[in-house]
Design an enzyme around this catalytic site. Sequence first.
Site, mmCIF file in Angstrom:
data_model
loop_
_atom_site.group_PDB
_atom_site.id
_atom_site.type_symbol
_atom_site.label_atom_id
_atom_site.label_comp_id
_atom_site.label_asym_id
_atom_site.label_seq_id
_atom_site.Cartn_x
_atom_site.Cartn_y
_atom_site.Cartn_z
ATOM 1 N N GLY A 1 -4.682 26.362 -5.114
ATOM 2 C CA GLY A 1 -4.953 25.981 -3.686
ATOM 3 C C GLY A 1 -3.536 26.037 -3.476
ATOM 4 N N GLY B 1 3.699 24.010 -0.620
ATOM 5 C CA GLY B 1 3.325 24.646 -1.839
ATOM 6 C C GLY B 1 2.786 24.548 -2.293
ATOM 7 N N ASP C 1 -3.372 6.487 -1.062
ATOM 8 C CA ASP C 1 -4.484 7.701 -0.805
ATOM 9 C C ASP C 1 -5.138 7.696 -1.778
ATOM 10 O OD1 ASP C 1 -4.638 9.583 1.183
ATOM 11 O OD2 ASP C 1 -3.951 10.939 0.373
ATOM 12 N N ASP D 1 -11.165 -44.557 5.754
ATOM 13 C CA ASP D 1 -10.273 -44.683 4.613
ATOM 14 C C ASP D 1 -8.970 -44.113 4.256
ATOM 15 O OD1 ASP D 1 -11.427 -42.485 4.483
ATOM 16 O OD2 ASP D 1 -12.394 -42.394 2.552
#
Length: 588
Positions: free
Chosen positions: A143, A148, A264, A563
């Site tokens: 990934g 990074g 998230d 009342d």
Amino acid sequence: MGQCYGKNVSVAEGGVQTAVEAPDPRHTPATSVNGGVSGGGNVPSVRNTPAHSSANSPWRSPLPAGIAPSPARSTPRRFFRRPFPPPSPAKHIKASLAKRLGPSKPKEGPIPEDGAEAERPLDKSFGYGKNFGAKYELGKEVGRGHFGHTCSARAKKGEIKGQQVAVKIISKAKMTTAISIEDVRREVKILKALSGHKNLVKFFDACEDANNVYIVMELCEGGELLDRILSKGGRYTEDDAKFIVVQILSVVAFCHLQGVVHRDLKPENFLFTTREEDAPMKLIDFGLSDFIRPDERLNDIVGSAYYVAPEVLHRSYSMEADIWSIGVISYILLCGSRPFWARTESGIFRAVLRADPNFEDAPWPSVSPQAKDFVKRLLNKDHRKRMTAAQALTHPWLWDENRPVPLDILVYKVVKAYLRATPLKRSALKALSKALTEDELLYLRSQFSLLEPSKDGRISLENFRMALVRNATDAMKESRVPEILNSMDQLSYRKMDFDEFCAAAMSTYQLEALEGWEQIASSAFEYFEQEGNRVISVEELAREMSLGPTAHTILREWIRPTDGKLSFLGYTKFLHGVTLRSTNTRHH
């Protein structure tokens, strides 16, 4: 969608004024432990281009063109089938992110003269181990983000020797501000402090060298929840949806008890451990998460646009924002479309703030009433009326007597308020507790049982303390959750049975969200008339509710002229109090 960072949000016909991060430029492969978020995760990624092609969208095949019919004030529905161009970033994204990201290039200016104080360099030393290369053998990249990338790796030493792990590599060169450095510190601290839950990604190690920070975590190879939603054509059966939602609620309830808000929650941030159909899920990416103290409100706008809660846009939120996000995920699982949709971020936010989810179009008529009620109670725009994660696990749609219910931090907060309440307020709450439905009592019984009452069926402050101890992690200390016990010291001198616990631990706001609220309130008022209602003056009622003389005109309408006692209207208003403001200005 990426993270949102913005200024004050105002609602107007022209749209919502806010600042949002552009969509992440690349969709992370399924093996990513950080779900496609950049190597920094909590350090937002920015693209300077005003629009992106659908090929770069993190949603690989979300929605088609065209809008399905929907009732007035409901949002258009978009289904997860074909790619479409993602919303373009808001115009003032650069200004709103400047403080966090720092300048894109070195600052220009004159060289400081002798004696002038030069700008202090950033300290990028984290105190982590310096022997990453000796401990781990990096594998292929799985990934990549703006700050990074994430790689698989094999541990060469230690307790996990030989095990495959995921390594999130964050470039120090991208840490251009003190805020971005602190973001990384906090992410590691939260991952390290939150340990032990089966649906939370395991943290193994943190290392650094001159160029990078390395966060070593469990490798999840089963893909994102988003990918599985798409593979099923966008919609789950109710049973399959329950399997997913229960895991989400379980881990979020754990985080919330520890005093951590994720901020998230979305399908991209839940990964399956393996490719097996019944593989467990893991919550990942705590880059936007934070510790939150009891009764604290956060005000920075963060999250992902489709899942962001209304109160986040109003810059005053807490853990309930995560619950909204779970509601959005549940809605998607059950019908295959988003509850709030628009082509721009401002349009999405306007829908979140002003529109109602569509529960009329197919397939909702074929969805069970319990499932629809479940989603509606998570997507309530009033954050006080949403169920907590622990409560949601006791909802009729999900209830399983063989599945343990987690301890709910909300119990501590509302019991604290009950102990500080006046005798009249306690009497009103006791009357309300006698009218509770069996479904609500189910939740209260489970929480009372977790406090482990003594043989006489009563609990004391020690029961509340020991329940926290049994569930404590380092995160709980960091978020100062145990401090809530200091405000419950009245229980040091007495005990509470189950009936009083019900009065103390229920939430009036949440009960008001029930379809049967009117019947509950009517029955409760009958009990109050018999046991608690008494003559009260406008001045005394104002003191009871901590209101000034300006409220007397309104309060006079709550007292019966016949009342001098509270009317039914007065009783229901008195239960949760009111806030009178001369303007709509929000407190920050």
